[in-house]
Motif scaffolding. Structure first.
Motif, mmCIF file in Angstrom:
data_model
loop_
_atom_site.group_PDB
_atom_site.id
_atom_site.type_symbol
_atom_site.label_atom_id
_atom_site.label_comp_id
_atom_site.label_asym_id
_atom_site.label_seq_id
_atom_site.Cartn_x
_atom_site.Cartn_y
_atom_site.Cartn_z
ATOM 1 N N UNK A 326 0.830 -1.206 0.000
ATOM 2 C CA UNK A 326 0.000 0.000 0.000
ATOM 3 C C UNK A 326 0.864 1.254 0.000
ATOM 4 N N UNK A 327 1.998 1.200 0.690
ATOM 5 C CA UNK A 327 2.930 2.335 0.731
ATOM 6 C C UNK A 327 4.227 1.964 0.012
ATOM 7 N N UNK A 328 4.081 1.584 -1.252
ATOM 8 C CA UNK A 328 5.197 0.997 -1.992
ATOM 9 C C UNK A 328 6.410 1.919 -2.080
ATOM 10 N N UNK A 329 6.196 3.186 -2.349
ATOM 11 C CA UNK A 329 7.339 4.090 -2.521
ATOM 12 C C UNK A 329 8.112 4.264 -1.217
ATOM 13 N N UNK A 330 7.409 4.470 -0.122
ATOM 14 C CA UNK A 330 8.104 4.652 1.157
ATOM 15 C C UNK A 330 8.739 3.348 1.627
ATOM 16 N N UNK A 331 8.093 2.210 1.373
ATOM 17 C CA UNK A 331 8.693 0.928 1.742
ATOM 18 C C UNK A 331 9.955 0.662 0.909
ATOM 19 N N UNK A 332 9.901 1.021 -0.367
ATOM 20 C CA UNK A 332 11.065 0.813 -1.237
ATOM 21 C C UNK A 332 12.267 1.631 -0.784
ATOM 22 N N UNK A 333 12.012 2.794 -0.208
ATOM 23 C CA UNK A 333 13.104 3.644 0.276
ATOM 24 C C UNK A 333 13.893 2.969 1.397
ATOM 25 N N UNK A 334 13.279 2.005 2.074
ATOM 26 C CA UNK A 334 13.945 1.345 3.204
ATOM 27 C C UNK A 334 14.779 0.137 2.771
#
Length: 426
Positions: A326-334
């Motif tokens: 659901x929060x793909x962009x913020x999860x990808x940043x991690x």
């Protein structure tokens, strides 16, 4: 697919089969043979292993033109657009050297210099891989490499796949040889009467090609020793099971040793994906290969939290990672360790394999912890440049000499002291 709870001490790394002693012995014999006997050895192995007799290894301009003339026009346009996307992405990787001014007119610099010649190995056999041509050649061209050579095993008809020749033609590469296997790596590394040696060898291949690249490293540079393909999907309950299953199988169909892993916070998704994988496997043309991959290296892990799931991904350091949350962009940043990251539902891994512009030559088997995908920097070298004026030398020489003598290197100290203040004008 096996489904288990993700625990803190679980290992997600594969134990892959490497080359055995017999394979290594074969490769070393081939390398030595080609080094000593050149074209004669290449002809011998082409007949022995590829089943063809070749007088001339080089692909003629007529063969290239014939392939282009008979190729599907829509596919040619697709390859041209993919090439433009890849070039656009890699042009952004170009960088210049720099020059740092010092006092008294002295300066330091770093020069960026493209390699003179590189060789690209394109796998042969039953499939054609024009995408490998695009992914390896374009960053070399962007870097400024002047001589780019392609080698690939010919089919029983003595020809290379038309798609490979068309891709090379789109990029303006016409030095192409019908040579495959470890003997091709030997020819690129050592040279023969027909094939001049190169400075670096890139491109995927079977275990014999991989072992040959490892053996010639040092004589020439190589890109990497790539293992079988792998994909990890990080997903939550916002993902669609049929899409995740299809993405896992997109890599499983590559090789029986390929790895496909789902890490999810949703038990419901885990069960649905397992069912979908089995359903889609039965309809996949390469079912036998994909099934072995799924049975041996396929796994679904259920994490208690997204934080735990992300940490597991970083432990795995996969070649390809899809983030479908659901929060793909913020999860990808991690994500700290992954060869390539595909963010969101519509960024399926094959988008990067063929068209988006990012490179699909990527580190495997957890080497994404320290390695990067193929890029423009792989085709350049850096030279350090020093210019000291007389005044800078006078100020620095005593310090340099003291440091040299501290390390017991009197010759170094004398070298810096030999010029200068005790000499008159010539």
């Amino acid at each position: 697919m096996k489904i288990t709870k993700l625990t803190n001490n679980i290992s997600l790394k594969r134990q892959l089969e490497g080359g055995n002693e017999e394979q290594l012995k074969t490769v070393r014999n081939v390398l030595q043979d080609v080094r000593e006997n050149g074209d004669e050895a290449l002809r011998k192995y082409s007949e022995m292993w590829d089943g063809i007799k070749l007088d001339d290894f080089r692909v003629s301009q007529e063969e290239i033109e014939e392939a282009v003339a008979n190729f599907d026009e829509q596919l040619k346009q697709d390859l041209e657009e993919a090439a433009a996307n890849i070039r656009y992405y890699h042009e952004a990787q170009k960088r210049d050297g720099y020059k740092l001014p010092l006092a008294n007119g002295s300066w330091l610099a770093q020069r960026i210099i493209p390699l003179d010649a590189v060789g690209l190995y394109v796998p042969g056999g039953s499939a054609a891989y024009p995408s490998s041509v695009l992914m390896n050649v374009i960053p070399a061209q962007v870097a400024g490499v002047e001589r780019i050579v392609i080698t690939s095993p010919a089919g029983k008809d003595g020809k290379l796949p038309a798609a490979v020749l068309v891709a090379a033609s789109i990029l303006g590469v016409n030095e192409i040889y019908k040579v495959g296997g470890a003997q091709a790596i030997a020819a690129l590394a050592y040279g023969t009467e027909t094939i001049a040696p190169v400075d670096k060898i890139t491109g995927p291949g079977n275990i014999y090609v991989a072992l040959a690249k490892r053996e010639v490293f040092g004589e020439v540079a190589i890109d990497m020793i790539a293992g079988p393909s792998e994909i990890a999907v990080l997903a939550d309950d916002s993902a669609y099971a049929d899409e995740v299953a299809a993405d896992l199988l997109s890599q499983a169909e590559h090789d029986a040793l390929a790895c496909a892993v789902l890490i999810t916070t949703s038990e419901k998704l885990a069960n649905e994906v397992a069912e979908e994988v089995e359903k889609q496997l039965r309809e996949l043309p390469r079912e036998a290969i994909a099934r072995k991959s799924i049975e041996n290296f396929g796994h679904i892990y259920i994490a208690e939290s997204m934080e735990q799931a992300i940490e597991a991904v970083n432990s795995l350091a996969p070649e390809h990672l899809e983030v479908v949350t659901e929060n793909a962009e913020s999860d990808a940043e991690k994500i700290r360790h992954a060869g390539a990251i595909f963010v969101g539902r519509y960024s399926s891994e094959p988008v990067g394999d063929y068209f988006a512009g990012t490179n699909h030559v990527l580190p495997t088997n957890s080497t994404a912890r320290f390695a990067s995908g193929l890029n423009v920097d792989d085709f350049i070298k850096r030279s350090n440049v020093v210019y000291y004026s007389e005044q800078t030398w006078q100020e620095s020489a005593p310090k340099i000499a003291r440091l040299a003598r501290m390390e017991g290197l009197e010759g170094h100290a004398r070298a810096v002291e030999s010029r200068g203040w005790t000499k008159g004008d010539k």
